[in-house]
Write a protein that holds these residues in place. Structure first.
Motif, PDB file in Angstrom:
ATOM      1  N   TYR A  46      -9.398   3.929  82.811  1.00  0.00           N
ATOM      2  CA  TYR A  46     -10.499   4.337  83.683  1.00  0.00           C
ATOM      3  C   TYR A  46     -11.494   5.216  82.928  1.00  0.00           C
ATOM      4  CZ  TYR A  46     -13.079   6.634  87.368  1.00  0.00           C
ATOM      5  OH  TYR A  46     -14.086   7.137  88.144  1.00  0.00           O
ATOM      6  N   HIS A  50     -15.325   4.266  82.061  1.00  0.00           N
ATOM      7  CA  HIS A  50     -16.393   5.111  82.599  1.00  0.00           C
ATOM      8  C   HIS A  50     -17.303   5.603  81.481  1.00  0.00           C
ATOM      9  CE1 HIS A  50     -18.232   8.744  84.340  1.00  0.00           C
ATOM     10  NE2 HIS A  50     -18.215   8.028  85.453  1.00  0.00           N
ATOM     11  N   ARG A  51     -16.723   6.059  80.399  1.00  0.00           N
ATOM     12  CA  ARG A  51     -17.535   6.545  79.273  1.00  0.00           C
ATOM     13  C   ARG A  51     -18.312   5.408  78.613  1.00  0.00           C
ATOM     14  NH1 ARG A  51     -13.688  10.981  76.273  1.00  0.00           N
ATOM     15  NH2 ARG A  51     -13.786  12.508  77.944  1.00  0.00           N
ATOM     16  N   ASN A  54     -21.321   4.383  80.893  1.00  0.00           N
ATOM     17  CA  ASN A  54     -22.314   5.411  81.202  1.00  0.00           C
ATOM     18  C   ASN A  54     -22.980   5.991  79.962  1.00  0.00           C
ATOM     19  OD1 ASN A  54     -22.175   5.339  83.997  1.00  0.00           O
ATOM     20  ND2 ASN A  54     -20.290   6.523  83.973  1.00  0.00           N
TER      21      ASN A  54
END
Length: 91
Positions: A46, A50-51, A54
């Motif tokens: 996760y 996410h990194r 984004n």
């Protein structure tokens, strides 16, 4: 009867009996270790996703041309008209 209690459950409270607790005790630490590994892998995936998604440097090198005030006013009018059309359609 659909829900017959096993002999390892208290028939009144449906809680585990001391025999069942003793039978499960050797597996408790291994189960916690397995849970920790599963949570760590899931959390790692996760956080990595996410990194990765984004990042802010996708269009940093693309120059933005200046816009003429007349063209900006026309775009605002078109946008407001579009909002009114969508609101009228939703009613």
């Amino acid at each position: 009867m659909a829900f017959e209690p096993s002999r390892y459950q208290d028939p009144r409270t449906w809680k585990m009996t001391p025999a069942m607790i003793r039978a499960r005790r050797p597996f408790f630490k291994k189960n916690l270790l397995g849970l920790g590994i599963l949570v760590s892998v899931t959390g790692g995936i996760y956080v990595y996703t996410h990194r990765f998604l984004n990042r802010d440097n996708d269009f940093a090198d693309v120059p933005i041309p200046p816009i003429d005030p007349k063209e900006l006013e026309q775009l605002k009018k078109e946008y407001e008209q579009h909002k009114r059309d969508v609101a009228a359609r939703d009613e």
